[in-house]
Scaffold this motif. Structure first.
Motif, short mmCIF file in Angstrom:
data_model
loop_
_atom_site.label_atom_id
_atom_site.label_comp_id
_atom_site.label_asym_id
_atom_site.label_seq_id
_atom_site.Cartn_x
_atom_site.Cartn_y
_atom_site.Cartn_z
N SER A 26 0.85 -1.19 0.00
CA SER A 26 0.00 0.00 0.00
C SER A 26 0.88 1.24 0.00
O SER A 26 2.09 1.16 0.24
CB SER A 26 -0.93 0.01 1.21
N SER A 51 -3.95 3.84 0.16
CA SER A 51 -4.71 2.86 -0.62
C SER A 51 -3.75 1.75 -1.04
O SER A 51 -2.55 1.82 -0.79
CB SER A 51 -5.35 3.53 -1.84
N TYR A 52 -4.28 0.74 -1.71
CA TYR A 52 -3.45 -0.35 -2.17
C TYR A 52 -2.77 0.02 -3.48
O TYR A 52 -3.26 0.83 -4.26
CB TYR A 52 -4.30 -1.61 -2.37
N LYS A 108 -11.65 1.85 -1.96
CA LYS A 108 -10.41 1.47 -2.64
C LYS A 108 -10.72 0.39 -3.67
O LYS A 108 -10.36 -0.77 -3.50
CB LYS A 108 -9.39 0.98 -1.61
N ARG A 122 -9.85 0.36 -6.99
CA ARG A 122 -8.86 0.15 -8.05
C ARG A 122 -7.46 0.36 -7.50
O ARG A 122 -7.27 1.08 -6.52
CB ARG A 122 -9.10 1.11 -9.22
N MET A 123 -6.49 -0.25 -8.13
CA MET A 123 -5.10 -0.09 -7.70
C MET A 123 -4.18 -0.15 -8.90
O MET A 123 -4.48 -0.79 -9.92
CB MET A 123 -4.72 -1.17 -6.68
N VAL A 126 -9.56 -4.07 -7.20
CA VAL A 126 -9.12 -4.57 -5.90
C VAL A 126 -10.05 -5.69 -5.45
O VAL A 126 -11.27 -5.59 -5.60
CB VAL A 126 -9.11 -3.43 -4.85
N ASP A 127 -9.47 -6.76 -4.92
CA ASP A 127 -10.29 -7.86 -4.40
C ASP A 127 -11.23 -7.36 -3.32
O ASP A 127 -10.87 -6.50 -2.51
CB ASP A 127 -9.39 -8.97 -3.83
N LYS A 130 -10.86 -4.55 -0.15
CA LYS A 130 -11.62 -3.30 -0.11
C LYS A 130 -12.23 -3.07 1.26
O LYS A 130 -12.39 -1.93 1.70
CB LYS A 130 -12.73 -3.31 -1.18
N CYS A 143 -6.03 -0.25 4.84
CA CYS A 143 -4.76 -0.57 4.18
C CYS A 143 -3.57 -0.48 5.12
O CYS A 143 -2.46 -0.90 4.76
CB CYS A 143 -4.55 0.33 2.96
#
Length: 702
Positions: A90, A112-113, A151, A153-154, A170-171, A175, A179
């Motif tokens: 992250s 965030s990731y 969160k 999208r990454m 993101v899985d 989410k 993070c």
């Protein structure tokens, strides 16, 4: 670098550092390009060239034009850094101050990731964490806020030379988690404080910092990848308060009502239907519109925050619209009677609360002045002036106003805005056979261990933000004082609340705390207070019991508090009583034996003394804290409190609205007066005037 990391072509970031980025009057941060996951000599040279070229993108040119900077006086260097594998961990940014208010004593972390560009560019709604610096230094777990972001999208490494990075979903299980864990939040905050201390010493002045961080998913190590001085709040003048003055005009008065606050607002009327709460019209409500409606309730607060002013047909000076408007610093006129009938959608109007007790809606957009007052020029007063603060989100902004702490924090405001669920519904929803309710609750408690952790954490975060804003001054937190009809409106409330003919004098305040039907919910409130005081270290928080009818009831509440670990007197915990019922005044001597002080709730006391509904516009003309009956009761209470050696203050609305009422209280010898933030200047001036007279007459304050 490749040799050091045992790679044929190591992965690096190519980042810019322009000389204009840290100029004192503008932040050029983010104007130039960054290139991630660059590998190989040819790709590296190309990225460096593109980095230099980004000095002349449309975005960068436009920005410099706005601030009148010479395009050819801006220098740029390129930094090449080993990539931190935050695509597997992250990343984000951290500031050594509150970015909204400029409050100095917190570290604010967004994260965030994945790679950090998503947070920096604002492409995702990040998690947010806040840490109180003074108590972190003392070793406390001073995390005073956690907000779960969206969160979804990454940014991660791409699939080859033609695709250095890519964006993926993101899985779902990630989410629904924060993070950063507490250990990393504390570690990062300490580092940010260290960086701020270093640069402040280097520049020989306070230098708040804007820091980018990343956690390597392979090693789980934390890295600082960039640090630059913050350039906005560090330059602001914090020695100025503001007053609004409407200029002379001949405009028509369209509607009149009760003025809330003392500001002026202009904008276009947006009529909203109270019966369906206007939810279908929310998207049409634009920032700066004037909200005109029959009445508001807590569901409307997202809209109210966007409004330039609020006008309602119904309500008195202590109704929901009035209280929220004061907290947000928004001018409001309530109890107009016919505003929704007289005002037209889209009509331009001026809302003036700057002309005394009566608020006026004028036709058209009128000019007004904003008078600025230097805090350092305000007269010194002997009476302690504290603030009424309900909204945690505004606490840091209010902390710069002259004050001796907070005289009233309403827990119900925090529960309504931060939690939104009936506490008993949180505890018992699984036994109610209501799958929709359970689903709604599960969606709200995402990121927390369970329902209990959610309630305690969210309530403690709200209290802690206010307590930290005014630390180390005392902050009086009033236990929840929802009426049954207000609790009914919380998610799941219909299963636990009775239908009362007159909730205002029904099952509220102290009578709930020891009741078998509510005691489990009160336990959560007590545990939140314990968390704030003992884990976070905010020992400046003290508690107050509202609407306590008898001495026997007070003793029952104290016993329940003790069962849940809140012992008045232990570790400096003080207990106050809200003096708002005639019995509190008549039996003041007996109540005083069991408390540290009284705080006058003049709103309810006026209502119950004069036998009227404070929210009814039909009898609003009779509602006045300055009525001789009320003043005689207050004089008796102040005298009794002094004789019993306990503290006496007021947190009701009266002193905020009427400077002469504040003067009366000072003459009677009150210890402290708590007012809304927008009333501070006029109250200080009023108190100073009466204290001066007392001194001239050589009549010492009691």
């Amino acid at each position: 670098m490749s040799k050091e990391y045992s790679q044929e072509n190591t992965d690096v970031a190519v980042r810019s550092s322009a000389t204009a980025e840290d100029l004192p009057d503008a932040s050029f941060a983010g104007q130039q390009e960054t290139f991630l996951n660059v590998s190989g000599a040819a790709e590296l040279i190309n990225a460096v060239r593109n980095c230099f070229a980004s000095l002349f993108t449309d975005r960068a040119i436009s920005y410099r034009e706005t601030f009148k900077y010479d395009h050819f006086a801006v220098g740029l260097s390129v930094c090449i850094q080993k990539m931190v594998r935050s695509d597997l961990g992250s990343s984000g940014v951290a500031f050594s101050l509150d970015t909204e208010s400029g409050f100095k004593d917190v570290v604010v972390i967004n994260g965030s990731y994945g790679l950090g560009e998503m947070v920096v560019q604002g492409s995702v709604s990040p998690d947010e964490f806040m840490v109180f610096k003074p108590l972190l230094k003392e070793g406390y777990d001073a995390v005073i806020e956690k907000k779960l972001g969206v969160k979804d999208r990454m940014m991660v490494y791409g699939d080859g030379p033609e695709e250095r990075v890519k964006i993926i979903d993101v899985d779902i299980d990630l989410k629904e988690q924060f993070c950063l864990d507490n250990e990393k939040i504390i570690q990062l905050s300490r580092w940010v404080m260290h960086i701020e201390k270093y640069y402040s010493a280097l520049k020989n002045k306070w230098c708040p910092m804007d820091v980018e961080w990343a956690i390597d998913g392979l090693s789980n190590k934390l890295f600082i990848v960039q640090a630059r001085p913050e350039t906005i709040h560090s330059r602001k003048d914090n020695d100025t308060l503001i007053e609004y003055v409407l200029l002379p005009h001949g405009a028509m008065a369209l509607v009149k009502g009760i003025a809330v606050g003392d500001r002026v607002g202009v904008g276009k009327v947006k009529l909203m239907n109270a019966t369906n709460k206007g939810m279908t019209e929310v998207q049409d409500f634009r920032a700066g519109d004037v909200l005109v409606t029959e009445m508001t309730d807590p569901d409307w607060e997202p809209i109210m925050k966007k409004a330039s002013a609020i006008v309602t047909d119904k309500g008195g000076r202590t109704c929901h619209a009035a209280i929220v408007a004061r907290e947000m610093g928004i001018p409001a006129i309530v109890g107009c009677g016919n505003a929704t009938a007289v005002l037209s959608d889209g009509e331009e109007v001026t809302i003036s609360c700057a002309e005394g007790e009566t608020g006026v809606v004028y036709k058209g957009c009128l000019p007004y002045d904003v008078v600025q007052t230097k805090i350092s020029d305000l007269p010194a007063i002997r009476t302690a002036l504290t603030l009424n603060v309900a909204s945690p989100s505004l606490a840091f902004r209010f902390s710069n106003i002259p004050n001796k702490g907070v005289g009233l924090v309403r827990e119900e405001f925090i529960i309504n805005n931060y939690i939104g669920i009936h506490p008993l519904a949180l505890l018992k929803h699984k036994s109610l056979s209501d799958p929709k309710l359970s689903q709604a609750i599960q969606s709200r408690i995402v990121g927390f261990e369970d329902e209990v952790d959610f309630f305690i954490s969210k309530l403690s975060f709200g209290i802690a933000k206010i307590a930290s804003a005014f630390y180390p001054n005392k902050v009086i937190v009033r236990f929840s004082d929802f009426k049954s009809n207000e609790y009914f409106n919380l998610l799941g409330g219909k299963y636990f609340e009775p239908q009362e003919e007159n909730p205002m004098i029904g099952w509220r305040g102290a009578s709930r705390y020891y009741s078998d039907d509510y005691k489990a919910a009160f336990e959560l409130e007590c545990k939140a207070i314990k968390k704030v005081r003992e884990e976070m270290g905010l020992g400046n928080v003290v508690v107050m019991v509202p609407f306590c009818r008898t001495v026997e009831e007070l003793l029952k509440v104290k016993a329940v508090m003790a069962d849940y670990g809140l012992l008045p007197g232990k570790d400096g915990l003080e207990l106050y009583l809200m003096a708002e019922i005639p019995s509190n005044i008549i039996m003041a001597g007996e109540f005083a034996e069991h408390i540290n002080g009284f705080s006058i709730g003049s709103n309810d006391l006026t209502q119950l003394s004069l036998g009227l509904d404070r929210d009814s516009s039909l009898v609003a003309h009779l509602y006045d804290e300055r009525n001789p009956t009320v003043k005689r009761m207050l004089a008796h209470l102040i005298k009794t409190a002094k004789e019993c050696g306990v503290k006496i203050g007021i947190c009701g609305q009266g002193p905020s609205d009427y400077p002469d009422f504040a003067q009366f209280l000072v003459e009677e010898g009150i210890d402290s007066i708590s007012v809304t933030p927008d009333s501070v200047i006029k109250t200080i001036k009023a108190i100073h005037a009466v204290e001066k007279k007392i001194k001239e007459k050589e009549l010492p304050l009691l």
